[in-house]
Design a protein around this motif. Structure first.
Motif, PDB file in Angstrom:
ATOM      1  N   MET A 275       1.027  -0.880  -0.117  1.00 11.59           N
ATOM      2  CA  MET A 275      -0.108  -0.565   0.172  1.00 11.59           C
ATOM      3  C   MET A 275       0.970   1.879   0.119  1.00 11.59           C
ATOM      4  O   MET A 275       1.914   1.172   0.723  1.00 11.59           O
ATOM      5  CB  MET A 275      -0.836   0.140   0.580  1.00 11.59           C
ATOM      6  N   ARG A 276       0.452   1.933  -1.086  1.00 12.19           N
ATOM      7  CA  ARG A 276       1.493   3.753  -0.754  1.00 12.19           C
ATOM      8  C   ARG A 276       0.915   4.842  -0.430  1.00 12.19           C
ATOM      9  O   ARG A 276      -0.704   4.524  -0.394  1.00 12.19           O
ATOM     10  CB  ARG A 276       1.505   3.697  -1.751  1.00 12.19           C
ATOM     11  N   ILE A 277       0.839   5.213   0.345  1.00 10.32           N
ATOM     12  CA  ILE A 277       0.130   6.218   1.480  1.00 10.32           C
ATOM     13  C   ILE A 277       0.582   7.973   1.106  1.00 10.32           C
ATOM     14  O   ILE A 277       1.591   8.147   0.916  1.00 10.32           O
ATOM     15  CB  ILE A 277      -0.158   5.920   2.939  1.00 10.32           C
ATOM     16  N   ALA A 278       0.053   8.583   0.757  1.00  7.05           N
ATOM     17  CA  ALA A 278       0.339  10.207   0.128  1.00  7.05           C
ATOM     18  C   ALA A 278      -0.426  10.714   1.174  1.00  7.05           C
ATOM     19  O   ALA A 278      -1.130  10.782   1.819  1.00  7.05           O
ATOM     20  CB  ALA A 278      -0.128  10.846  -0.796  1.00  7.05           C
ATOM     21  N   ILE A 279       0.482  11.811   2.081  1.00  6.74           N
ATOM     22  CA  ILE A 279       0.794  12.481   3.442  1.00  6.74           C
ATOM     23  C   ILE A 279       0.231  14.311   3.540  1.00  6.74           C
ATOM     24  O   ILE A 279       1.484  14.717   2.332  1.00  6.74           O
ATOM     25  CB  ILE A 279       1.209  12.191   4.091  1.00  6.74           C
ATOM     26  N   THR A 280       0.262  15.339   3.269  1.00  7.98           N
ATOM     27  CA  THR A 280       0.003  16.505   3.061  1.00  7.98           C
ATOM     28  C   THR A 280      -0.658  17.061   4.875  1.00  7.98           C
ATOM     29  O   THR A 280      -1.190  16.486   5.164  1.00  7.98           O
ATOM     30  CB  THR A 280      -0.687  16.981   2.604  1.00  7.98           C
ATOM     31  N   ALA A 281       0.633  17.664   5.694  1.00  2.36           N
ATOM     32  CA  ALA A 281       0.114  17.886   6.639  1.00  2.36           C
ATOM     33  C   ALA A 281       0.406  19.951   6.423  1.00  2.36           C
ATOM     34  O   ALA A 281       1.323  20.243   6.124  1.00  2.36           O
ATOM     35  CB  ALA A 281       0.758  17.540   7.822  1.00  2.36           C
ATOM     36  N   HIS A 282      -0.106  20.832   7.088  1.00  2.00           N
ATOM     37  CA  HIS A 282       0.290  22.221   7.049  1.00  2.00           C
ATOM     38  C   HIS A 282      -0.046  22.468   8.443  1.00  2.00           C
ATOM     39  O   HIS A 282      -1.693  22.532   8.913  1.00  2.00           O
ATOM     40  CB  HIS A 282      -0.463  22.868   6.105  1.00  2.00           C
ATOM     41  N   LEU A 283       0.534  22.805   9.072  1.00  2.00           N
ATOM     42  CA  LEU A 283       0.579  23.829  10.252  1.00  2.00           C
ATOM     43  C   LEU A 283       0.999  25.141  10.521  1.00  2.00           C
ATOM     44  O   LEU A 283       1.612  25.225   9.851  1.00  2.00           O
ATOM     45  CB  LEU A 283       1.292  23.412  11.500  1.00  2.00           C
ATOM     46  N   ASP A 284       0.224  26.320  10.914  1.00  2.00           N
ATOM     47  CA  ASP A 284       0.026  27.516  10.835  1.00  2.00           C
ATOM     48  C   ASP A 284      -0.456  28.061  12.307  1.00  2.00           C
ATOM     49  O   ASP A 284      -1.660  27.932  12.654  1.00  2.00           O
ATOM     50  CB  ASP A 284      -0.605  28.396   9.888  1.00  2.00           C
ATOM     51  N   TYR A 285       0.461  28.459  13.551  1.00  4.91           N
ATOM     52  CA  TYR A 285       0.160  28.858  14.263  1.00  4.91           C
ATOM     53  C   TYR A 285       0.825  30.155  15.059  1.00  4.91           C
ATOM     54  O   TYR A 285       1.574  30.876  14.383  1.00  4.91           O
ATOM     55  CB  TYR A 285       1.192  28.028  15.831  1.00  4.91           C
ATOM     56  N   GLY A 286       0.440  31.313  15.595  1.00  2.00           N
ATOM     57  CA  GLY A 286       0.695  32.119  16.315  1.00  2.00           C
ATOM     58  C   GLY A 286       1.283  32.433  17.644  1.00  2.00           C
ATOM     59  O   GLY A 286       0.142  31.357  18.522  1.00  2.00           O
ATOM     60  N   PHE A 287       2.196  33.105  18.039  1.00  2.00           N
ATOM     61  CA  PHE A 287       2.791  33.214  19.878  1.00  2.00           C
ATOM     62  C   PHE A 287       3.047  34.369  19.602  1.00  2.00           C
ATOM     63  O   PHE A 287       3.544  35.537  18.835  1.00  2.00           O
ATOM     64  CB  PHE A 287       4.523  33.156  18.795  1.00  2.00           C
ATOM     65  N   PRO A 288       2.153  34.845  21.149  1.00  2.00           N
ATOM     66  CA  PRO A 288       1.850  36.205  21.406  1.00  2.00           C
ATOM     67  C   PRO A 288       3.546  36.586  21.535  1.00  2.00           C
ATOM     68  O   PRO A 288       3.948  38.132  21.850  1.00  2.00           O
ATOM     69  CB  PRO A 288       1.549  35.917  22.192  1.00  2.00           C
ATOM     70  N   GLU A 289       4.497  35.959  22.156  1.00  2.00           N
ATOM     71  CA  GLU A 289       5.345  35.849  22.729  1.00  2.00           C
ATOM     72  C   GLU A 289       6.830  35.093  21.874  1.00  2.00           C
ATOM     73  O   GLU A 289       6.213  33.890  21.625  1.00  2.00           O
ATOM     74  CB  GLU A 289       5.585  35.918  24.099  1.00  2.00           C
ATOM     75  N   PRO A 290       7.392  34.823  21.316  1.00  2.00           N
ATOM     76  CA  PRO A 290       8.734  34.016  21.626  1.00  2.00           C
ATOM     77  C   PRO A 290       8.680  32.599  22.252  1.00  2.00           C
ATOM     78  O   PRO A 290       8.712  32.782  23.172  1.00  2.00           O
ATOM     79  CB  PRO A 290      10.233  34.946  21.036  1.00  2.00           C
TER      80      PRO A 290
END
Length: 270
Positions: A1-16
């Motif tokens: 079985m071949r599996i295709a994966i796509t993940a996208h993360l987008d987070y905001g940070f008030p401080e480093p």
């Protein structure tokens, strides 16, 4: 079985803040990486470190106001189906040393509190037959619901509430297995067919000389799970650990089956 994966993360940070990411598919004997790419949009250096048990890797990143990560991969999974009931029992005294830690209670898997329940409910069973009975019990006893679980929810909480998400199913199965003297660990994975699409948590049980993947939710089969990380519980398999505070802006995960020619495959009946 071949599996295709796509993940996208987008987070905001008030401080480093420092961020530990764990989203890359692991290269293992039963899952081969045909292609992968991880891009982390950051002005600071990225440092890769090995995952628990040498499975996969983590990445340290420094977030300043915003952190965006994109991951794509194609993974060939070559894993034969296993009938749990056919697997024999291993006395704890004969277990490999690396598996012994997975007999112990942990933060989210209070196996010591479930020993009496396991002895009484599953008396007379051992090995794979016992493991299969535990999987069936968790699947039948719990209702999948994302309205009752948070970062404080443990296996004992889920045992009482009888509801939860994939992480809670995995925690409860792992805790019950450990209470039954079967080494068990949590696994972060990608899986097609998960609803809603997201990072997925399953379990691995040590039976008959090897780790056996099990999805107690019933949404994914062991044949097309792609491991990302393994560990005692969610503290060691989290896709993102933030040393600070953050706000989720956008997150998507897409996992699809591919045919050998790269075409999308159909979903098997479950």
């Amino acid at each position: 079985m071949r599996i295709a994966i796509t993940a996208h993360l987008d987070y905001g940070f008030p401080e480093p803040a420092d961020v530990l990411l764990q989203i890359e598919a692991a290269a293992m004997a039963d899952q081969r990486l045909e292609a992968q790419a991880l891009t982390i949009w950051s002005d600071n250096p990225i440092t890769a470190i090995p995952g628990e048990e040498g499975v996969g890797q983590r990445c340290w990143a420094r977030a300043d106001r915003r952190l965006v990560a994109d991951y794509t991969a194609i993974v060939r999974v070559e894993r034969q189906p296993i009938v749990l009931q056919s697997l024999g029992a291993t006395p704890v005294r004969a277990l490999p040393s690396a598996t012994v830690r997975y007999l112990m209670p942990s933060r989210y898997c209070e196996s010591d509190r479930l020993e009496h329940f396991v002895r009484r409910t599953f008396a007379g069973l051992s090995g794979g037959a016992l493991a299969a009975a535990l999987v069936d019990w968790v699947r039948d006893a719990l209702e999948y619901s994302n309205a009752v679980s948070d970062g404080r929810t443990t296996a004992l909480t889920t045992f009482a509430d009888r509801r939860g998400v994939c992480r809670d199913y995995a925690h409860l199965l792992v805790a019950l297995a450990r209470a039954a003297e079967i080494p068990a660990r949590c696994v972060a994975a990608y899986a097609p067919g998960v609803d809603p699409p997201d990072f997925h948590a399953v379990a691995e049980l040590w039976l008959d000389g090897a780790w056996r993947l099990v999805d107690a939710t019933g949404m994914a089969s062991a044949a097309d799970l792609v491991r990302v990380a393994v560990g005692l519980d969610a503290t060691e398999i989290a896709f993102m650990t933030i040393f600070g505070t953050a706000t989720l802006w956008r997150q998507t995960v897409k996992v699809e089956r591919l045919g050998d020619d790269g075409e999308h495959g159909s979903s098997p009946d479950r």
